[in-house]
Enzyme design. Sequence first.
Site, mmCIF file in Angstrom:
data_model
loop_
_atom_site.group_PDB
_atom_site.id
_atom_site.type_symbol
_atom_site.label_atom_id
_atom_site.label_comp_id
_atom_site.label_asym_id
_atom_site.label_seq_id
_atom_site.Cartn_x
_atom_site.Cartn_y
_atom_site.Cartn_z
ATOM 1 N N ARG A 1 0.814 -1.208 0.000
ATOM 2 C CA ARG A 1 0.000 0.000 0.000
ATOM 3 C C ARG A 1 0.850 1.261 0.000
ATOM 4 N NH1 ARG A 1 -2.517 -4.156 1.265
ATOM 5 N NH2 ARG A 1 -4.794 -4.378 1.144
ATOM 6 N N ASP B 1 -15.227 7.510 13.179
ATOM 7 C CA ASP B 1 -14.179 6.653 12.635
ATOM 8 C C ASP B 1 -12.977 7.526 12.296
ATOM 9 O OD1 ASP B 1 -14.492 3.546 11.358
ATOM 10 O OD2 ASP B 1 -12.719 4.688 10.762
#
Length: 284
Positions: A43, A151
Site C-alpha cells: 500500500r 471513525d
Amino acid sequence: MTLTNKDLDIKITNAEFERFRDFFYRKTGIRFEDSKRYFVDKRLVDRVKKTGAHSFRDYFTAMRFQASGAELQELINIMTVNETYFFREAHQFDCMVEELLDEIVTTQQKKELKIWSIPSSTGEEPYSIAIYLMERWPSIERVDIELMSSDIDSSVLEKAKAGIFNERSVQNLGPSLKKKYFTKTEHGLYQATDDLRSCVHFSKVNLNEQKDMQKYRDIDLIFCRNVLIYFDDVSRRNAAEALYDALAPGGFIFLGHSESMSRISSLFKVRKFKEALAYQKPIA
C-alpha cells in the site's frame, strides 16, 4: 526515453519501514507487526507512485510536512480494516434493549441518553443500533436518544453517511426490516431510508488524539468493538482512559468478543448481564 515514477521499482528498506511504523503508531495508536510487512509495503508503494514521488524517502518527507494532512489521511484510509455487517454480535444489541438502557433510565432517572459507536466503519453498526432501538426498545417513545458514530477513516465515513449496502451486509436482516428501512437500488444494493440515516450523526475521530476525544463527554453507552486488538498495550491503556473520560458516571462500554477491558484497565467495573458482558464506569 524518460522514466516516470510508475516505471521505477520502489523499494522500502527495513529502516524505512521502521520509521514509517513508528510514525503511524504515534499518529493512530496502531502498530503493524512484522507479519503485516507485505500488506503495508504494497500500500505504501502504491501511494508513492500515485503521488508522483520518486522514492519512499521523498514521499515520506513530503507526507510528514504536508500542511493539510491529506496524504496522511489517505494512508489511514487504506491501512485500516473495515469489515462489518448488520446485527454483528447481536447479543450485545439484545442486552442493550432488554436490560442495560432500562437500568440507566431507572437508576439515574434520565430522559435523554447518548450512545456512541466507534469505529463506525461503513455504518452497519450504528444503523443496527438505531434499528434495534426503534424495533425493540419500548422506552424510545419517552426517552430522547442522541446516536453518534465516529471513525478515523474519512472514506468509510462518507460511505456510512450514504448508507448504501450490499447483500452480504444486510444478510442478517429479515425481509420485513429490509423493506421498512431500505430501498433496493437499480444495481441490487440496499439504500438506507432518509429516516434511518437521519438517526445517526457521523464524525471523524482518532481514538489516539486527545483533542478529538475531549469533544465527547457524558456518553451513556459506547460500542467500541474490535478496534483495541490493533493497538499495543500502551495505546490500549490510553484509549481505555479516554473512553472512561468520555463516559457519564454509570455509563457502559461494549467491546468485541475477543477483547477484555479487565486485561487493559482497572478503571471499569465488570457487569454480567443475561445476554452479554459490559464494562461500567462507577458512579462516584
